[in-house]
Design an enzyme around this catalytic site. Structure first.
Site, PDB file in Angstrom:
ATOM      1  N   ASP A  31       0.943  -1.099  -0.003  1.00  0.00           N
ATOM      2  CA  ASP A  31       0.057   0.133   0.186  1.00  0.00           C
ATOM      3  C   ASP A  31       1.038   1.338  -0.067  1.00  0.00           C
ATOM      4  O   ASP A  31       1.865   1.177   0.888  1.00  0.00           O
ATOM      5  CB  ASP A  31      -0.830   0.096   1.243  1.00  0.00           C
ATOM      6  CG  ASP A  31      -2.124   0.906   1.045  1.00  0.00           C
ATOM      7  OD1 ASP A  31      -1.888   2.049   0.712  1.00  0.00           O
ATOM      8  OD2 ASP A  31      -3.200   0.365   1.343  1.00  0.00           O
TER       9      ASP A  31
ATOM     10  N   SER B  82     -10.094  10.595   7.683  1.00  0.00           N
ATOM     11  CA  SER B  82     -11.447   9.943   7.065  1.00  0.00           C
ATOM     12  C   SER B  82     -11.234   8.424   6.994  1.00  0.00           C
ATOM     13  O   SER B  82     -12.306   7.774   6.479  1.00  0.00           O
ATOM     14  CB  SER B  82     -11.632  10.465   5.800  1.00  0.00           C
ATOM     15  OG  SER B  82     -10.518  10.149   4.801  1.00  0.00           O
ATOM     16  N   ASN B  83     -10.048   7.909   7.129  1.00  0.00           N
ATOM     17  CA  ASN B  83     -10.012   6.295   7.003  1.00  0.00           C
ATOM     18  C   ASN B  83     -10.549   5.575   8.159  1.00  0.00           C
ATOM     19  O   ASN B  83     -10.881   4.302   8.198  1.00  0.00           O
ATOM     20  CB  ASN B  83      -8.411   5.935   6.766  1.00  0.00           C
ATOM     21  CG  ASN B  83      -7.802   6.665   5.750  1.00  0.00           C
ATOM     22  OD1 ASN B  83      -6.667   6.741   5.695  1.00  0.00           O
ATOM     23  ND2 ASN B  83      -8.359   6.985   4.566  1.00  0.00           N
TER      24      ASN B  83
ATOM     25  N   GLN C 275     -12.744   5.327  10.077  1.00  0.00           N
ATOM     26  CA  GLN C 275     -14.353   4.969  10.222  1.00  0.00           C
ATOM     27  C   GLN C 275     -14.438   3.462   9.763  1.00  0.00           C
ATOM     28  O   GLN C 275     -15.271   3.013  10.053  1.00  0.00           O
ATOM     29  CB  GLN C 275     -15.154   6.038   9.090  1.00  0.00           C
ATOM     30  CG  GLN C 275     -16.807   5.467   8.911  1.00  0.00           C
ATOM     31  CD  GLN C 275     -16.648   4.973   7.349  1.00  0.00           C
ATOM     32  OE1 GLN C 275     -15.713   4.647   6.734  1.00  0.00           O
ATOM     33  NE2 GLN C 275     -17.814   4.929   6.965  1.00  0.00           N
TER      34      GLN C 275
ATOM     35  N   ASP D 258      -9.556  -2.637  -4.158  1.00  0.00           N
ATOM     36  CA  ASP D 258     -10.833  -2.257  -4.502  1.00  0.00           C
ATOM     37  C   ASP D 258     -10.696  -1.010  -5.353  1.00  0.00           C
ATOM     38  O   ASP D 258     -11.449  -0.071  -5.584  1.00  0.00           O
ATOM     39  CB  ASP D 258     -11.793  -1.781  -3.284  1.00  0.00           C
ATOM     40  CG  ASP D 258     -13.124  -2.117  -4.045  1.00  0.00           C
ATOM     41  OD1 ASP D 258     -13.415  -2.411  -5.114  1.00  0.00           O
ATOM     42  OD2 ASP D 258     -14.294  -1.645  -2.977  1.00  0.00           O
TER      43      ASP D 258
ATOM     44  N   CYS E 268     -13.139 -12.844 -17.040  1.00  0.00           N
ATOM     45  CA  CYS E 268     -14.142 -13.559 -17.882  1.00  0.00           C
ATOM     46  C   CYS E 268     -15.437 -13.038 -17.515  1.00  0.00           C
ATOM     47  O   CYS E 268     -16.421 -13.112 -18.326  1.00  0.00           O
ATOM     48  CB  CYS E 268     -14.216 -14.841 -17.250  1.00  0.00           C
ATOM     49  SG  CYS E 268     -12.881 -15.962 -17.493  1.00  0.00           S
TER      50      CYS E 268
ATOM     51  N   CYS F  49     -16.191   9.899  -7.161  1.00  0.00           N
ATOM     52  CA  CYS F  49     -15.744   9.339  -5.957  1.00  0.00           C
ATOM     53  C   CYS F  49     -16.060  10.055  -4.503  1.00  0.00           C
ATOM     54  O   CYS F  49     -16.201   9.278  -3.690  1.00  0.00           O
ATOM     55  CB  CYS F  49     -14.185   9.513  -5.989  1.00  0.00           C
ATOM     56  SG  CYS F  49     -13.413   8.741  -7.443  1.00  0.00           S
TER      57      CYS F  49
HETATM   58 ZN   LIG Z   1     -10.688 -15.394 -17.842  1.00  0.00          ZN
END
Ligand SMILES: [Zn+2]
Length: 384
Positions: A173, A180-181, A183, A241, A289, A303
């Site tokens: 990271d 704000s993180n 929470q 994410d 896929c 965002c």
């Molecule tokens: Zn695939």
């Protein structure tokens, strides 16, 4: 005294009495399961699991009059075994009162497992599970996990993986802890605002389990470093994410045949899956896929507006940790080929079957690896 059933009650001996009888030639039999005995047992005891002994005592015992001492963990099971054997005609049985726990506490000689006291105490609840046991716990200790993202998903995943005894946790990271993180990103604290997230994570995780080695890597995933990040790891968890990391990790995991534990959250909903196409070409899907390409940046939600319920990444991150531990232990049914969707407001889980795409640009069998793509960083669902 004669019991209600007309038979003599089973004789119980204190551990030191039993030890004396053992030294005089009595046979001491530990009737616990193999995974329990593996953690240590009374010295020179013979390990015969209860079911085997009861099924065919003549195979294990010298004769109906031979002096036999039975021992288990705390003394309950050995007493029950003695009762069963008595009915079968064995006349010289004793059960060790308090079992191996009492034997050990009395300072009598033990054959110990090749693990230290911290290990057996710390992981005792795992060691009692037949599907984990000593071998499984040692496998966890020898395992290496790459966790990308020390944020909302990465926090609970990292805590539980460290607590569970994963030996090496490589944590990537490049971000700094922000108020704000807090929470949802429970690895971090008020006092560590402004410090690198990986440094904050090292502090939190080392305090929880000093046995777990944390490899902090203050980088974001790129096409240049993705294969280096995956080097030597058994399982990859995507806790970032965001689309650039998701596609890079997916493609690298297919190429290098590593299982990828996927998770994503948005507002009140989350999802998780295991993409294991690299090890199961043509039978298990990869992320591409489902979505061959990321959506165009202009279609992604704003965002700043997105937001996320603080507990939601906790739920999804723990599902990811659960899947990672199952994969490391080789137990249970992985979330492979299944997309699990969670709606926090309705408190409902829904499962969708995922099939591999025979035309997938990355994981289709016999397809040459197309190379990595660094997609532009944009935010769909907010920074987690
Ligand atoms: Zn695939």
């Amino acid at each position: 005294m004669i019991g209600d059933n007309g038979r003599m009650p089973i004789r119980t001996l204190s551990p030191s009495q039993a030890h004396a009888r053992q030294r005089a030639g009595a046979l001491l039999i530990d009737v616990r399961a193999a995974h329990e005995r593996a953690l240590g047992m009374a010295e020179d005891a013979l390990g015969i699991v209860r079911e085997d002994l009861q099924a065919d005592p003549a195979r294990h015992l010298p004769g109906l009059d031979a002096e036999v001492l039975l021992i288990c963990q705390r003394g309950a099971r050995s007493l029950q075994v003695a009762e069963v054997l008595e009915v079968r005609g064995y006349r010289n049985l004793s059960s060790v009162d308090g079992g191996t726990d009492a034997w050990d506490a009395a300072g009598l000689p033990m054959q110990r497992a090749d693990v230290d006291a911290d290990f057996s105490e710390r992981y005792s609840r795992h060691l009692r599970l037949p599907d984990v046991g000593l071998d499984g716990q040692k496998a966890l200790e020898a395992s290496r996990v790459l966790l990308v993202g020390a944020g909302g998903l990465g926090s609970p995943a990292a805590f539980y993986l460290a607590a569970a005894g994963v030996g090496t946790l490589r944590l990537a990271d490049d971000d700094i802890v922000d108020r704000s993180n807090l929470q949802r990103q429970i690895l971090h604290t008020e006092a560590r605002i402004g410090t690198p997230k990986v440094a904050s994570a090292v502090a939190a995780l080392s305090a929880l389990n000093p046995r777990t080695r944390i490899e902090p890597i203050r980088e974001r995933v790129t096409s240049d470093n993705v294969e280096r990040l995956l080097e030597g790891v058994d399982v990859v968890i995507d806790g970032a994410d965001n689309f650039p990391a998701r596609y890079l990790l997916n493609d690298a995991c297919v190429k290098l045949a590593k299982p990828l534990v996927y998770g994503a959250v948005h507002r009140f909903e989350g999802q998780a899956s295991v993409f294991d196409a690299g090890r199961h070409r043509g039978t298990a899907p990869c992320y591409r896929c489902l979505f061959p390409e990321p959506p165009p940046p202009e279609s992604a939600p704003n965002c700043a507006e997105a937001g996320v319920l603080g507990v939601l990444p906790g739920v999804i991150g723990l599902l990811q940790a659960t899947e990672a531990i199952k994969l490391l232990l080789g137990i249970g049914e992985p979330l492979r080929g299944r997309l699990l969707q969670f709606d926090a407001l309705a408190l409902r889980f829904r499962e969708t079957r995922l099939l591999p795409d025979p035309g997938c640009p990355v994981c289709a069998p016999d397809r040459a690896f197309p190379g990595y793509v660094d997609y532009a960083a944009f935010c769909a669902g907010g920074e987690v």
